[in-house]
Design an enzyme around this catalytic site. Sequence first.
Site, mmCIF file in Angstrom:
data_model
loop_
_atom_site.group_PDB
_atom_site.id
_atom_site.type_symbol
_atom_site.label_atom_id
_atom_site.label_comp_id
_atom_site.label_asym_id
_atom_site.label_seq_id
_atom_site.Cartn_x
_atom_site.Cartn_y
_atom_site.Cartn_z
ATOM 1 N N LYS A 44 -46.790 102.143 -45.449
ATOM 2 C CA LYS A 44 -46.488 100.772 -45.022
ATOM 3 C C LYS A 44 -46.358 100.740 -43.499
ATOM 4 O O LYS A 44 -45.624 101.555 -42.921
ATOM 5 C CB LYS A 44 -45.196 100.300 -45.686
ATOM 6 C CG LYS A 44 -45.057 98.799 -45.856
ATOM 7 C CD LYS A 44 -43.816 98.474 -46.688
ATOM 8 C CE LYS A 44 -43.669 97.005 -46.992
ATOM 9 N NZ LYS A 44 -42.389 96.697 -47.653
HETATM 10 O O1 G3P Z 1 -40.718 93.981 -48.543
HETATM 11 C C1 G3P Z 1 -40.227 92.990 -47.688
HETATM 12 C C2 G3P Z 1 -38.979 92.424 -48.255
HETATM 13 O O2 G3P Z 1 -38.128 93.471 -48.647
HETATM 14 C C3 G3P Z 1 -38.227 91.536 -47.299
HETATM 15 O O3 G3P Z 1 -37.405 90.740 -48.082
HETATM 16 O O4 G3P Z 1 -35.498 89.213 -48.524
HETATM 17 O O5 G3P Z 1 -35.389 90.898 -46.610
HETATM 18 O O6 G3P Z 1 -36.892 88.883 -46.478
HETATM 19 P P1 G3P Z 1 -36.230 89.897 -47.402
#
Ligand code: G3P
Length: 220
Positions: free
Chosen positions: A87
């Site tokens: 990633k």
């Molecule tokens: O993989 C990306 C994801 O984990 C981000 O999620 O909720 O931190 O915006 P969030």
Amino acid sequence: MKFFIDTANLDQITEANDLGILDGVTTNPSLMAKEGISGEDNILKHYKKIAKLVDGDVSAEVISTDFKSMVAEGLKLADLADNIVVKVPMTKDGIKTISYLTEEGINTNCTLVFSAGQAILAAKAGATYLSPFVGRVDDINWDGIGLIKEIVKIYSIQGYMTEILAASIRSPLHIVQAAKAGADVVTCPLSSIMGLFNHPLTDSGLAKFLEDHGKLNKSK
Ligand code: G3P
């Protein structure tokens, strides 16, 4: 649409995997930190544990930000298991890294994507997956699902092979909307996956079935 779980928590991955619907896992440095995983050796060991838990792809994110270090880190991550996907953030050095790793036959996931323009760059670099952050776009009162729709349209017109992996999912509704928008993959917290089960009419209907059955089949 493939279902990935967005966590580094081994119990949550196992719970989702036991449903028989899980196609992969995504992690990021914040999710790893949330599990208290620190130090290079422990981080690499944890990625190996996750890769063993599931058959599908597991995204492991580089920490480095310069091309040379990202490539070195990416090669190390890719070496951990056949289902590890490297990633990489949507930066100049990130795109250079994705181009290089693609040439080496290593699968990549371009993350921290917030625009169609960025999505075009990732596809041109040959990224295996593209992670537009739906929830964080919504957080600033823009249209996260609208971004997925825009990218789906562009990728279809241009014939790009990169898989659109809707990320930053915050609810079961986001999962349904991502499916309607044509995302190839959705990566979700366990709570959003489990939330898909919930409907009051299912609960009341099952209760009625059992009640009616029970009336005529009292243990004799
Ligand atoms: O993989 C990306 C994801 O984990 C981000 O999620 O909720 O931190 O915006 P969030």
